[in-house]
Design a protein around this motif. Structure first.
Motif, short mmCIF file in Angstrom:
data_model
loop_
_atom_site.label_atom_id
_atom_site.label_comp_id
_atom_site.label_asym_id
_atom_site.label_seq_id
_atom_site.Cartn_x
_atom_site.Cartn_y
_atom_site.Cartn_z
N MET A 83 0.84 -1.20 0.00
CA MET A 83 0.00 0.00 0.00
C MET A 83 0.88 1.25 0.00
O MET A 83 1.79 1.37 0.82
N ASP A 84 0.61 2.17 -0.94
CA ASP A 84 1.32 3.44 -0.97
C ASP A 84 0.52 4.46 -0.17
O ASP A 84 -0.64 4.74 -0.47
N ILE A 85 1.16 5.03 0.83
CA ILE A 85 0.52 6.03 1.68
C ILE A 85 1.06 7.42 1.34
O ILE A 85 0.30 8.37 1.17
N ALA A 119 0.95 12.61 10.62
CA ALA A 119 1.36 11.59 9.65
C ALA A 119 1.12 10.18 10.18
O ALA A 119 0.69 9.29 9.43
N VAL A 120 1.37 9.95 11.46
CA VAL A 120 1.11 8.63 12.04
C VAL A 120 -0.39 8.37 12.07
O VAL A 120 -0.85 7.26 11.76
N ALA A 121 -1.16 9.38 12.43
CA ALA A 121 -2.62 9.23 12.45
C ALA A 121 -3.14 8.87 11.05
O ALA A 121 -3.99 7.98 10.89
N HIS A 122 -2.62 9.54 10.04
CA HIS A 122 -3.03 9.27 8.66
C HIS A 122 -2.63 7.86 8.23
O HIS A 122 -3.43 7.13 7.62
N SER A 123 -1.40 7.48 8.56
CA SER A 123 -0.92 6.14 8.17
C SER A 123 -1.74 5.06 8.84
O SER A 123 -2.09 4.05 8.21
N GLY A 124 -2.05 5.26 10.13
CA GLY A 124 -2.86 4.28 10.82
C GLY A 124 -4.25 4.15 10.21
O GLY A 124 -4.78 3.04 10.04
N ARG A 175 -5.09 4.73 7.10
CA ARG A 175 -4.98 4.06 5.81
C ARG A 175 -4.75 2.56 5.98
O ARG A 175 -5.19 1.75 5.14
N LEU A 176 -4.08 2.18 7.06
CA LEU A 176 -3.81 0.76 7.32
C LEU A 176 -4.93 0.08 8.08
O LEU A 176 -4.89 -1.14 8.28
N GLY A 177 -5.91 0.85 8.53
CA GLY A 177 -7.02 0.29 9.29
C GLY A 177 -6.65 -0.08 10.71
O GLY A 177 -7.27 -0.98 11.30
N GLY A 232 -9.02 10.40 12.55
CA GLY A 232 -9.63 9.29 13.29
C GLY A 232 -8.81 8.81 14.47
O GLY A 232 -9.16 7.79 15.08
N ALA A 233 -7.75 9.52 14.80
CA ALA A 233 -6.91 9.10 15.92
C ALA A 233 -7.53 9.55 17.25
O ALA A 233 -8.28 10.53 17.31
#
Length: 299
Positions: free
Chosen positions: A1-3, A67-72, A74-76, A99-100
């Motif tokens: 997956m490209d984030i 960025a961590v919130a976004h990555s999480g 996207r990864l569910g 959503g964090a």
């Protein structure tokens, strides 16, 4: 997956004409979260997600936490971001929009970080804002992209906070046999932890950090950044808050892009003519971004 995404590499005609050389901009402000931190967050979060972790915890109220919130998302996987009381409302809002779970704890980052570490379990992984080899590896891909477009820079200009940018760019330069070129590492006078360490010849911690460039406000750079700056051709530079703000305003006029003061510190070297290059030089400037910057914030 490209984030994260491959960001544009732009030749800046206004800055090139002002500087008397070729200025190239790596536009990390174009990342989905608005900063280079998405490269590092993607790298470390995807790494641990592949090992079956159940979530992440971070301690940054700035670009890294977003960025961590976004990555999480996207990864569910769930993310908790612990921020100090000084974190601006806009940054808090952006973290929650991803959503964090947002936790406000402590008056300074170190207190928020200590609490974040207390939330770590066998299944919940801590993501440091700047001090982890996986973070640096993710950031190094910027250099891969630049080289793939046929540009081999003669110098690099970047901002320094905790040191992940310097660590990652240095790794990328060495990978492509460019470890000898000068890297101008820029801080404000109020956030100059790298400069203080280099002057002392050892890692030191500032008694306090202050000023407009809040996302550079690490009281101590990571050890790797200090080591990189000590062995490579890294030139520590300092600018004022006013110079950083003026650079943000001028860049907005020149390129129609809003950046945070932490990015303006790098551009101020050019706008204020603090360094000189040969006309044939190709100089790469990392436009690191600014996830929570607003127009009001640079007035």
């Amino acid at each position: 997956m490209d984030i994260s995404i491959r960001t544009p590499l732009i030749h800046s005609l206004p800055l090139s004409q002002q500087s008397g050389c070729n200025i190239w901009l790596k536009m990390e402000s174009s990342q989905p979260t608005g900063s280079f931190k998405l490269r590092s967050a993607e790298k470390i979060c995807c790494h641990y997600a592949s090992k079956g972790v159940k979530g992440f915890v971070s301690s940054s109220g700035g670009n890294a936490g977003i960025a961590v919130a976004h990555s999480g998302r996207r990864l569910g996987l769930p993310v908790t971001v612990v921020v100090p009381e000084t974190t601006p409302a806009r940054a808090r809002q952006l973290i929650e929009m991803e959503g964090a779970r947002l936790v406000v704890h402590g008056k300074v980052w170190s207190e928020a970080n200590d609490y974040a570490l207390s939330l770590v379990t066998d299944e919940i992984v801590y993501v440091h804002p700047f001090d982890n080899p996986l973070l640096w590896e993710g950031i190094s891909t910027m250099v891969d992209e630049v080289i793939s477009e046929g540009l081999r820079p003669d110098a690099v200009i970047l901002s320094v906070g905790g040191g992940s940018m310097l660590s990652g760019i240095a790794q990328g330069l060495e990978k492509h046999q460019l470890g000898h070129i000068p890297v101008y590492a820029v801080e404000t006078h109020g956030t100059a932890s790298l400069n203080a360490s280099l002057n002392a010849g050892k890692l030191v911690r500032l008694d306090k950090v202050s000023g407009i460039a809040t996302t550079l406000a690490a009281s101590q750079v990571c050890e790797n950044a200090f080591n990189v700056a000590s062995r490579m051709n890294v030139k520590s530079m300092l600018v004022s808050d006013l110079e950083a703000l003026n650079a943000c305003r001028r860049f907005l006029d020149d390129h129609r892009v809003l950046i945070e003061p932490a990015c303006g510190v790098s551009l101020s070297l050019l706008y204020e003519h603090k360094i000189r290059f040969n006309p044939a030089n190709n100089v790469l400037v990392i436009i690191c971004g600014g996830a929570s910057v607003t127009l009001e914030g640079i007035k």
